[in-house]
Design a protein around this motif. Structure first.
Motif, mmCIF file in Angstrom:
data_model
loop_
_atom_site.group_PDB
_atom_site.id
_atom_site.type_symbol
_atom_site.label_atom_id
_atom_site.label_comp_id
_atom_site.label_asym_id
_atom_site.label_seq_id
_atom_site.Cartn_x
_atom_site.Cartn_y
_atom_site.Cartn_z
ATOM 1 N N VAL A 1 6.773 6.208 7.592
ATOM 2 C CA VAL A 1 5.819 7.251 7.978
ATOM 3 C C VAL A 1 6.519 8.598 8.127
ATOM 4 O O VAL A 1 6.016 9.495 8.809
ATOM 5 C CB VAL A 1 5.067 6.895 9.291
ATOM 6 N N THR A 2 7.663 8.767 7.503
ATOM 7 C CA THR A 2 8.410 10.011 7.633
ATOM 8 C C THR A 2 7.599 11.209 7.161
ATOM 9 O O THR A 2 6.751 11.092 6.277
ATOM 10 C CB THR A 2 9.729 9.937 6.826
ATOM 11 N N GLY A 3 7.856 12.372 7.796
ATOM 12 C CA GLY A 3 7.235 13.600 7.327
ATOM 13 C C GLY A 3 5.777 13.747 7.688
ATOM 14 O O GLY A 3 4.980 14.220 6.886
ATOM 15 N N ASN A 4 5.408 13.350 8.914
ATOM 16 C CA ASN A 4 4.058 13.555 9.417
ATOM 17 C C ASN A 4 4.131 14.322 10.744
ATOM 18 O O ASN A 4 5.151 14.930 11.057
ATOM 19 C CB ASN A 4 3.350 12.206 9.580
ATOM 20 N N SER A 5 3.042 14.292 11.501
ATOM 21 C CA SER A 5 3.020 14.950 12.816
ATOM 22 C C SER A 5 2.608 13.942 13.888
ATOM 23 O O SER A 5 1.905 14.271 14.842
ATOM 24 C CB SER A 5 2.039 16.134 12.800
ATOM 25 N N LEU A 6 3.059 12.705 13.743
ATOM 26 C CA LEU A 6 2.730 11.657 14.696
ATOM 27 C C LEU A 6 3.443 11.911 16.018
ATOM 28 O O LEU A 6 4.560 12.435 16.053
ATOM 29 C CB LEU A 6 3.127 10.297 14.130
ATOM 30 N N SER A 7 2.800 11.533 17.106
ATOM 31 C CA SER A 7 3.342 11.805 18.439
ATOM 32 C C SER A 7 3.228 10.563 19.312
ATOM 33 O O SER A 7 2.678 9.541 18.904
ATOM 34 C CB SER A 7 2.607 12.986 19.077
ATOM 35 N N GLY A 8 3.746 10.682 20.535
ATOM 36 C CA GLY A 8 3.717 9.548 21.456
ATOM 37 C C GLY A 8 4.963 8.688 21.311
ATOM 38 O O GLY A 8 5.903 9.018 20.592
ATOM 39 N N GLU A 9 4.970 7.584 22.004
ATOM 40 C CA GLU A 9 6.116 6.690 22.011
ATOM 41 C C GLU A 9 6.001 5.629 20.921
ATOM 42 O O GLU A 9 4.918 5.413 20.360
ATOM 43 C CB GLU A 9 6.243 6.017 23.381
ATOM 44 N N ILE A 10 7.121 4.976 20.637
ATOM 45 C CA ILE A 10 7.097 3.830 19.711
ATOM 46 C C ILE A 10 6.488 2.652 20.458
ATOM 47 O O ILE A 10 7.031 2.222 21.479
ATOM 48 C CB ILE A 10 8.509 3.450 19.239
ATOM 49 N N LEU B 1 3.299 -6.439 3.209
ATOM 50 C CA LEU B 1 4.751 -6.410 3.178
ATOM 51 C C LEU B 1 5.293 -4.983 3.187
ATOM 52 O O LEU B 1 6.306 -4.714 3.821
ATOM 53 C CB LEU B 1 5.273 -7.141 1.935
ATOM 54 N N ILE B 2 4.634 -4.072 2.468
ATOM 55 C CA ILE B 2 5.129 -2.704 2.310
ATOM 56 C C ILE B 2 4.006 -1.719 2.606
ATOM 57 O O ILE B 2 2.925 -1.821 2.022
ATOM 58 C CB ILE B 2 5.660 -2.471 0.873
ATOM 59 N N LEU B 3 4.273 -0.768 3.491
ATOM 60 C CA LEU B 3 3.310 0.276 3.815
ATOM 61 C C LEU B 3 4.027 1.622 3.839
ATOM 62 O O LEU B 3 4.970 1.824 4.616
ATOM 63 C CB LEU B 3 2.652 0.024 5.167
ATOM 64 N N ASP B 4 3.586 2.532 2.976
ATOM 65 C CA ASP B 4 4.171 3.874 2.905
ATOM 66 C C ASP B 4 3.084 4.907 3.174
ATOM 67 O O ASP B 4 2.160 5.074 2.372
ATOM 68 C CB ASP B 4 4.794 4.099 1.525
ATOM 69 N N LEU B 5 3.193 5.587 4.311
ATOM 70 C CA LEU B 5 2.285 6.671 4.692
ATOM 71 C C LEU B 5 3.041 7.995 4.794
ATOM 72 O O LEU B 5 2.559 8.948 5.406
ATOM 73 C CB LEU B 5 1.628 6.354 6.044
ATOM 74 N N VAL C 1 0.862 -1.186 0.000
ATOM 75 C CA VAL C 1 0.000 0.000 0.000
ATOM 76 C C VAL C 1 0.893 1.229 0.000
ATOM 77 O O VAL C 1 1.696 1.426 0.923
ATOM 78 C CB VAL C 1 -0.940 0.024 1.222
ATOM 79 N N GLN C 2 0.756 2.046 -1.042
ATOM 80 C CA GLN C 2 1.527 3.274 -1.174
ATOM 81 C C GLN C 2 0.565 4.461 -1.108
ATOM 82 O O GLN C 2 -0.227 4.678 -2.018
ATOM 83 C CB GLN C 2 2.279 3.280 -2.518
ATOM 84 N N LEU C 3 0.652 5.225 -0.009
ATOM 85 C CA LEU C 3 -0.226 6.384 0.189
ATOM 86 C C LEU C 3 0.578 7.647 0.490
ATOM 87 O O LEU C 3 0.028 8.632 0.989
ATOM 88 C CB LEU C 3 -1.204 6.118 1.338
ATOM 89 N N GLY C 4 1.865 7.633 0.186
ATOM 90 C CA GLY C 4 2.720 8.768 0.494
ATOM 91 C C GLY C 4 2.387 10.000 -0.331
ATOM 92 O O GLY C 4 1.785 9.925 -1.405
ATOM 93 N N ASN C 5 2.778 11.173 0.201
ATOM 94 C CA ASN C 5 2.601 12.444 -0.498
ATOM 95 C C ASN C 5 1.136 12.735 -0.825
ATOM 96 O O ASN C 5 0.752 12.949 -1.976
ATOM 97 C CB ASN C 5 3.436 12.473 -1.784
ATOM 98 N N ASN C 6 0.326 12.707 0.221
ATOM 99 C CA ASN C 6 -1.060 13.139 0.125
ATOM 100 C C ASN C 6 -1.313 14.145 1.249
ATOM 101 O O ASN C 6 -0.372 14.743 1.778
ATOM 102 C CB ASN C 6 -2.003 11.934 0.209
ATOM 103 N N PHE C 7 -2.578 14.332 1.612
ATOM 104 C CA PHE C 7 -2.927 15.296 2.659
ATOM 105 C C PHE C 7 -3.754 14.614 3.750
ATOM 106 O O PHE C 7 -4.659 15.217 4.322
ATOM 107 C CB PHE C 7 -3.701 16.471 2.055
ATOM 108 N N LEU C 8 -3.438 13.375 4.042
ATOM 109 C CA LEU C 8 -4.168 12.627 5.055
ATOM 110 C C LEU C 8 -3.827 13.144 6.446
ATOM 111 O O LEU C 8 -2.672 13.436 6.749
ATOM 112 C CB LEU C 8 -3.815 11.142 4.960
ATOM 113 N N ILE C 9 -4.834 13.247 7.303
ATOM 114 C CA ILE C 9 -4.610 13.767 8.651
ATOM 115 C C ILE C 9 -4.793 12.706 9.737
ATOM 116 O O ILE C 9 -4.404 12.922 10.883
ATOM 117 C CB ILE C 9 -5.526 14.973 8.955
#
Length: 351
Positions: free
Chosen positions: A231-240, A206-210, A183-191
């Motif tokens: 998931v690079t380049g988002n505003s995700l927070s909290g711990e791993i 196998l592959i997930l790109d957000l 699933v490739q969903l990178g470079n969109n405007f998902l919040i």
């Protein structure tokens, strides 16, 4: 004898033949063709109307040429079509997804890498093609087509570099969970997500790109099958969540960089790092010490731009495949780790 006289030909593959100009007119005579592949050539002009006379086509691949103009709506007349790939051309204008939904046998639809604007309507009829591959990258889509509700055989989904906004609808998770692999969903405007899943429920993924969206909230947890998670380049927070690192022995590429993640790096990392090739946690707010890492396959570690302190772990000398080590802009202590000079493949070191 020229190809145009082979009237009983059923398969024609002209891959990488340096064919220039418009689609050869002689192809119109090959009415028995079931497969036509003209991949990676220099075709120009528009998709010709006579192509629709090849009514027995089950596979049509015109990928990586220089075709321009519209996709003719008459393509829906090729009722036996199972595979349609028009990737990597200069096709433009608006195209309605509906014209492809009339092709009941279609399992592969690839329109990525053009200049198209794909528009969709609200689908209420579940008698649709059962796609295995749906490639609509860079198609200016603004929302998830709700036909995905009816796709329980989907394996590959490419919606990256579109303009999809808002939250992933709840129904997005409900189908394809047995088969979907990429699933490739990178470079969109998902919040975010209408309903945040505890674990993404695609068990064969196998592959997930957000990456490079506007995702907020906690980190979505990929299934244990995942090999690549970005998931690079988002505003995700909290711990791993420890389950991402501690229990996934399949993961080879993990990129959580450029978010607002915090806490410490899970101490179970050594047991996980054997499978890992790339670890990128840079540009977050992690604190604490760097866990021991003994991954013999690790090629890149980027922990820069955090708040890590303590010593550079000596266990890194066991990472004999390491090519890139970035630890800059932290609060590391101690003397220069000269033992890193023994790593045979190290090319980039930033402390």
């Amino acid at each position: 004898m020229t190809l145009g006289k082979l009237s009983n030909l059923i398969e024609l593959n002209l891959t990488d033949m340096k064919i220039r100009g418009e689609m050869p007119q002689f192809l119109a005579n090959l009415t028995q063709l079931s497969s036509l592949v003209i991949y990676s050539n220099e075709l120009v002009g528009q998709i010709p109307s006579w192509l629709m006379n090849l009514t027995k086509l089950t596979s049509l691949e015109l990928t990586e040429n220089q075709l321009h103009g519209m996709i003719p709506s008459a393509i829906s007349q090729l009722k036996y079509l199972e595979w349609l790939n028009l990737d990597g051309n200069n096709l433009s204008s608006e195209v309605e997804l509906d014209i492809f939904l009339k092709l009941q046998n279609l399992v592969v639809l690839e329109l990525s890498g053009n200049k198209l604007t794909v528009v969709t309507k609200n689908i209420t009829n579940a008698t649709l093609p059962k796609f295995k591959v749906l490639g609509l990258e860079s198609c200016n889509m603004k929302e998830f087509p709700n036909l995905l509700q009816f796709q329980d055989e989907l394996e590959l989904l490419f919606f990256d570099n579109d303009k999809i906004q808002g939250e992933k609808p709840t129904w997005f998770w409900n189908n394809t969970n047995e088969n979907i692999r990429e699933v490739q969903l990178g470079n969109n405007f998902l919040i975010g997500f209408e309903q945040h899943p505890d674990v993404i429920p695609w068990r064969s993924l196998l592959i997930l790109d957000l990456s490079f969206n506007r995702l907020q909230g906690s980190l979505p947890i990929p299934p244990l099958s995942t090999i690549v998670y970005e998931v690079t380049g988002n505003s995700l927070s909290g711990e791993i969540p420890p389950s991402i690192i501690c229990h996934n022995s399949s993961l080879k590429f993990l990129d959580l960089s450029n978010n607002n993640l915090s806490g410490t790096i899970p101490q179970c990392l050594p047991s996980f790092s054997d499978s890992l090739l790339v670890l990128n946690l840079s540009h977050n707010n992690f604190h604490g010490t760097i866990p021991n890492m003994i991954g013999i396959n690790l090629k890149m570690i980027d922990l820069s731009q955090n708040q890590l302190h303590g010593l550079v772990p000596r266990s890194l000398e066991n990472c004999t495949m390491l090519e890139i080590l970035l630890l800059g802009n932290n609060q590391m202590e101690g003397t220069f780790p000269s033992w890193l000079g023994a790593l045979p493949k190290l090319q980039v070191l930033i402390l």
